[in-house]
Design an enzyme around this catalytic site. Structure first.
Site, PDB file in Angstrom:
ATOM      1  N   HIS A  75       0.847  -1.195   0.000  1.00  0.00           N
ATOM      2  CA  HIS A  75       0.000   0.000   0.000  1.00  0.00           C
ATOM      3  C   HIS A  75       0.883   1.246   0.000  1.00  0.00           C
ATOM      4  CE1 HIS A  75      -3.990  -1.836   1.455  1.00  0.00           C
ATOM      5  NE2 HIS A  75      -3.242  -2.763   0.919  1.00  0.00           N
ATOM      6  N   TYR A 204      -8.945   4.791   8.299  1.00  0.00           N
ATOM      7  CA  TYR A 204      -9.064   5.059   9.741  1.00  0.00           C
ATOM      8  C   TYR A 204     -10.103   6.163   9.885  1.00  0.00           C
ATOM      9  CZ  TYR A 204      -4.606   2.629  10.503  1.00  0.00           C
ATOM     10  OH  TYR A 204      -3.609   1.697  10.554  1.00  0.00           O
ATOM     11  N   PRO A 295      -3.102  -0.742  18.925  1.00  0.00           N
ATOM     12  CA  PRO A 295      -2.862  -1.136  17.528  1.00  0.00           C
ATOM     13  C   PRO A 295      -3.159  -0.063  16.480  1.00  0.00           C
ATOM     14  CG  PRO A 295      -4.771  -2.293  18.448  1.00  0.00           C
ATOM     15  CD  PRO A 295      -4.157  -1.538  19.561  1.00  0.00           C
ATOM     16  N   LYS A 299       1.934  -0.873  14.987  1.00  0.00           N
ATOM     17  CA  LYS A 299       3.373  -0.886  15.286  1.00  0.00           C
ATOM     18  C   LYS A 299       3.870  -2.095  16.093  1.00  0.00           C
ATOM     19  CE  LYS A 299       4.807   2.820  13.308  1.00  0.00           C
ATOM     20  NZ  LYS A 299       4.298   2.330  12.023  1.00  0.00           N
ATOM     21  N   TYR A 387       4.096   6.216   9.983  1.00  0.00           N
ATOM     22  CA  TYR A 387       3.200   5.100   9.659  1.00  0.00           C
ATOM     23  C   TYR A 387       3.938   3.997   8.878  1.00  0.00           C
ATOM     24  CZ  TYR A 387      -1.203   2.874   8.299  1.00  0.00           C
ATOM     25  OH  TYR A 387      -2.232   1.979   8.112  1.00  0.00           O
TER      26      TYR A 387
HETATM   27  P1  RFL Z   1       3.564 -12.752  20.828  1.00  0.00           P
HETATM   28  O1  RFL Z   1       3.043 -12.775  19.412  1.00  0.00           O
HETATM   29  O2  RFL Z   1       2.576 -12.525  21.913  1.00  0.00           O
HETATM   30  O3  RFL Z   1       4.329 -14.131  21.058  1.00  0.00           O
HETATM   31  C1  RFL Z   1       4.722 -14.543  22.343  1.00  0.00           C
HETATM   32  C2  RFL Z   1       4.691 -16.045  22.379  1.00  0.00           C
HETATM   33  O4  RFL Z   1       5.239 -16.494  23.633  1.00  0.00           O
HETATM   34  C3  RFL Z   1       4.473 -17.595  24.090  1.00  0.00           C
HETATM   35  N1  RFL Z   1       4.684 -17.735  25.551  1.00  0.00           N
HETATM   36  C4  RFL Z   1       5.436 -18.703  26.095  1.00  0.00           C
HETATM   37  N2  RFL Z   1       6.129 -19.728  25.574  1.00  0.00           N
HETATM   38  C5  RFL Z   1       6.794 -20.580  26.401  1.00  0.00           C
HETATM   39  N3  RFL Z   1       6.770 -20.444  27.760  1.00  0.00           N
HETATM   40  C6  RFL Z   1       6.084 -19.434  28.342  1.00  0.00           C
HETATM   41  N4  RFL Z   1       6.085 -19.311  29.687  1.00  0.00           N
HETATM   42  C7  RFL Z   1       5.392 -18.513  27.507  1.00  0.00           C
HETATM   43  N5  RFL Z   1       4.618 -17.411  27.742  1.00  0.00           N
HETATM   44  C8  RFL Z   1       4.206 -16.963  26.547  1.00  0.00           C
HETATM   45  C9  RFL Z   1       3.050 -17.221  23.687  1.00  0.00           C
HETATM   46  O5  RFL Z   1       2.199 -18.376  23.624  1.00  0.00           O
HETATM   47  C10 RFL Z   1       3.289 -16.608  22.305  1.00  0.00           C
HETATM   48  O6  RFL Z   1       3.208 -17.550  21.254  1.00  0.00           O
HETATM   49  O7  RFL Z   1       4.710 -11.648  21.025  1.00  0.00           O
HETATM   50  P2  RFL Z   1       5.820 -11.046  19.988  1.00  0.00           P
HETATM   51  O8  RFL Z   1       6.532 -12.152  19.264  1.00  0.00           O
HETATM   52  O9  RFL Z   1       6.559 -10.057  20.766  1.00  0.00           O
HETATM   53  O10 RFL Z   1       4.953 -10.322  18.845  1.00  0.00           O
HETATM   54  C11 RFL Z   1       4.233  -9.158  19.110  1.00  0.00           C
HETATM   55  C12 RFL Z   1       2.962  -9.108  18.234  1.00  0.00           C
HETATM   56  O11 RFL Z   1       2.232 -10.310  18.391  1.00  0.00           O
HETATM   57  C13 RFL Z   1       2.059  -7.909  18.590  1.00  0.00           C
HETATM   58  O12 RFL Z   1       2.838  -6.781  18.909  1.00  0.00           O
HETATM   59  C14 RFL Z   1       1.114  -7.530  17.433  1.00  0.00           C
HETATM   60  O13 RFL Z   1       0.161  -8.531  17.215  1.00  0.00           O
HETATM   61  C15 RFL Z   1       0.402  -6.201  17.738  1.00  0.00           C
HETATM   62  N6  RFL Z   1      -0.547  -5.825  16.674  1.00  0.00           N
HETATM   63  C16 RFL Z   1      -0.116  -5.230  15.521  1.00  0.00           C
HETATM   64  N7  RFL Z   1       1.213  -5.042  15.299  1.00  0.00           N
HETATM   65  C17 RFL Z   1       1.632  -4.533  14.114  1.00  0.00           C
HETATM   66  O14 RFL Z   1       2.849  -4.342  13.938  1.00  0.00           O
HETATM   67  N8  RFL Z   1       0.789  -4.229  13.094  1.00  0.00           N
HETATM   68  C18 RFL Z   1      -0.560  -4.391  13.237  1.00  0.00           C
HETATM   69  O15 RFL Z   1      -1.304  -4.165  12.289  1.00  0.00           O
HETATM   70  C19 RFL Z   1      -1.065  -4.874  14.492  1.00  0.00           C
HETATM   71  N9  RFL Z   1      -2.373  -5.076  14.669  1.00  0.00           N
HETATM   72  C20 RFL Z   1      -1.925  -6.061  16.848  1.00  0.00           C
HETATM   73  C21 RFL Z   1      -2.818  -5.659  15.822  1.00  0.00           C
HETATM   74  C22 RFL Z   1      -2.415  -6.710  17.991  1.00  0.00           C
HETATM   75  C23 RFL Z   1      -3.777  -6.922  18.127  1.00  0.00           C
HETATM   76  N10 RFL Z   1      -4.229  -7.601  19.290  1.00  0.00           N
HETATM   77  C24 RFL Z   1      -5.106  -8.712  19.238  1.00  0.00           C
HETATM   78  C25 RFL Z   1      -3.510  -7.424  20.527  1.00  0.00           C
HETATM   79  C26 RFL Z   1      -4.187  -5.864  15.963  1.00  0.00           C
HETATM   80  C27 RFL Z   1      -4.671  -6.450  17.130  1.00  0.00           C
HETATM   81  C28 RFL Z   1      -6.172  -6.575  17.279  1.00  0.00           C
HETATM   82  C1  PHB Z   2      -4.842  -5.110  10.606  1.00  0.00           C
HETATM   83  O1  PHB Z   2      -4.918  -5.270   9.367  1.00  0.00           O
HETATM   84  O2  PHB Z   2      -5.111  -6.039  11.397  1.00  0.00           O
HETATM   85  C2  PHB Z   2      -4.459  -3.781  11.145  1.00  0.00           C
HETATM   86  C3  PHB Z   2      -4.050  -2.780  10.272  1.00  0.00           C
HETATM   87  C4  PHB Z   2      -3.702  -1.543  10.783  1.00  0.00           C
HETATM   88  C5  PHB Z   2      -3.757  -1.315  12.146  1.00  0.00           C
HETATM   89  C6  PHB Z   2      -4.150  -2.321  13.019  1.00  0.00           C
HETATM   90  C7  PHB Z   2      -4.510  -3.559  12.523  1.00  0.00           C
HETATM   91  O3  PHB Z   2      -3.449  -0.079  12.615  1.00  0.00           O
END
Ligand code: RFL
Ligand code: PHB
Length: 397
Positions: A75, A204, A295, A299, A387
């Site tokens: 994008h 957004y 989110p 980031k 962004y």
């Molecule tokens: P994770 O993905 O939470 O992975 C951590 C892993 O550790 C495991 N774990 C253990 N394993 C062994 N022993 C233990 N004692 C343990 N305790 C925990 C867990 O089961 C898990 O598998 O962390 P990591 O790798 O730091 O990654 C971070 C990302 O997952 C997170 O920042 C993003 O999902 C945030 N996020 C977004 N980030 C973006 O860069 N772009 C986005 O568009 C974006 N959209 C989002 C998001 C997060 C969202 N939610 C649900 C919080 C949208 C949403 C809705």
């Molecule tokens: C997504 O596609 O899940 C998404 C995109 C942008 C955001 C958060 C989540 O800021």
């Protein structure tokens, strides 16, 4: 007790742990990953979708981006909407051609897991870490269990990539860090639906009924979010109500939101959180283990990958040159970007969410910011460069 010996013991097979493992392997450094959950659980967990240019470049350089290149969507701009008025912020002119890619986090996790296992490397699923010990010596240990059997990883370094609820942060000495947190008074309801996206780029939107975001996953699957009250239950949101609300909040003259069957629904609280120390002896934290951003800026995953870059730099310097300098600077280096992302994520959150009565002082400030984006190239450029993600060189100071 089962004993595994490796150079870097990694807790967590999310984006941070998996990227770290692959990158270390590229540098000739051995790593083993243990993951609390099952493979099916981890790969079904729907989360991020927005990958910064830095993240995509890293995955490409590691040879892990074949499917991402084929199936991801580049994008080059984003739509911002306020009270039904929609404007576009183009990236290319403001960012030297840098852009974002939309590709689901669980697809990244699947690709990296498959490649790790195909290389014959060790990743234990359903193997929670129970304790991290001796990290203030040269021989740290991670105690874990799997299928009722206890095990230990003896390693040179422990990387806690175990997310917000993990063990790594709880193990850091409490006096070694300060904690910063904001809990926002609203949550996000996120859906995945079998319907082609109604927009070619993300939208957004601020609306007097609350924030909404239109994102996508593929030509046939859309990802959308709604601001809801904290504590609301998913049962209060039947599909028709969700589509109605999305359509009102994202609406703009001459545009129509297509609806379709919803196959995933979940509610996520919104918080900003970080600790200002990511290391103790030979224990290092990366990703959500150390910081959470709301989110709205897209980031979280990208910060996790940026942490990993700095950790790999430090570990490679240690194994190649016997130098601890990079590792000692890890917290300081990583936190520069983390604070920038915290500020931007907070900015996007407060700009687009309904926080106070429509028409209030707070609302007027939001409206004034939106109007300024339209009239000021400099303001639009600030949004665009944050962004798409700042280059690593932006933090070399
Ligand atoms: P994770 O993905 O939470 O992975 C951590 C892993 O550790 C495991 N774990 C253990 N394993 C062994 N022993 C233990 N004692 C343990 N305790 C925990 C867990 O089961 C898990 O598998 O962390 P990591 O790798 O730091 O990654 C971070 C990302 O997952 C997170 O920042 C993003 O999902 C945030 N996020 C977004 N980030 C973006 O860069 N772009 C986005 O568009 C974006 N959209 C989002 C998001 C997060 C969202 N939610 C649900 C919080 C949208 C949403 C809705
Ligand atoms: C997504 O596609 O899940 C998404 C995109 C942008 C955001 C958060 C989540 O800021």
């Amino acid at each position: 007790m089962k004993t595994i010996r490796t150079q870097v013991g990694i807790i967590g097979a999310g984006p941070a742990g998996l990227t770290l493992a692959h990158w270390l392997r590229r540098q000739g450094i051995d790593a083993v990953i243990i993951e609390h959950r099952s493979r099916e659980y981890v790969q079904a967990r729907v989360r991020a979708g927005l990958l910064e240019q830095n993240t995509v470049d890293i995955l490409k350089a590691l040879g892990l981006a074949d499917r991402l290149i084929r199936e991801g969507h580049e994008h080059h701009g984003v739509y911002l909407s306020f009270d039904g008025e929609r404007i576009r912020v183009p990236f290319d002119a403001h960012t030297n051609g840098r852009h974002i890619t939309i590709y689901g986090q669980q697809e990244v996790v699947k690709d990296l897991t498959d490649a790790w296992q195909a290389a014959g490397e060790t990743l234990l699923f359903e193997a929670p870490a129970l304790a991290i010990e001796d990290f203030d010596t040269r021989h740290p240990k991670i105690y874990f269990e799997q299928a009722g059997e206890k095990g230990v990883i003896e390693c040179d370094f422990v990387a806690a990539c175990d997310g917000f609820h993990g063990l790594g942060r709880k193990t850091l000495p409490r006096h070694s860090y300060r904690e910063y947190a904001i809990t926002y008074p609203f949550s996000w309801l996120g859906i995945l639906a079998d319907v082609p996206p109604s927009s070619d780029e993300l939208v957004y939107a601020y609306h007097e009924r609350g924030f909404a975001l239109h994102s996508l996953r593929s030509a046939k699957v859309s990802r959308l979010y709604l601001q809801v009250e904290n504590g609301e239950s998913i049962d209060q949101w039947p599909d028709d109500r969700i589509w109605e609300e999305l359509s009102v909040r994202l609406g703009t003259p001459g545009w129509h939101l297509q609806s379709g069957p919803i196959f995933e629904k979940s509610i996520t609280p919104m918080r900003s959180f970080l600790i200002d120390n990511l290391q103790a002896g030979r224990l290092f934290l990366a990703g959500d283990a150390a910081h959470i951003v709301p989110p709205t800026g897209g980031k979280g995953l990208n910060l996790a990958i940026a942490d990993v870059k700095h950790l790999v730099d430090g570990l490679a310097d240690f194994y190649r040159n016997g130098s601890c300098t990079g590792l000692e600077l890890y917290t300081q280096t990583a936190l520069r970007r983390v604070w920038r992302a915290q500020e931007f994520s907070n900015f996007m959150t407060t700009l687009f969410h309904k926080q106070d009565e429509h028409g209030s002082f707070q609302y007027r400030l939001q409206r004034a910011r939106f109007d300024y984006i339209r009239t000021s190239e400099a303001y639009a450029a600030t949004i665009a460069e944050n962004y798409v993600g700042l280059p690593f060189s932006a933090f070399d100071h």
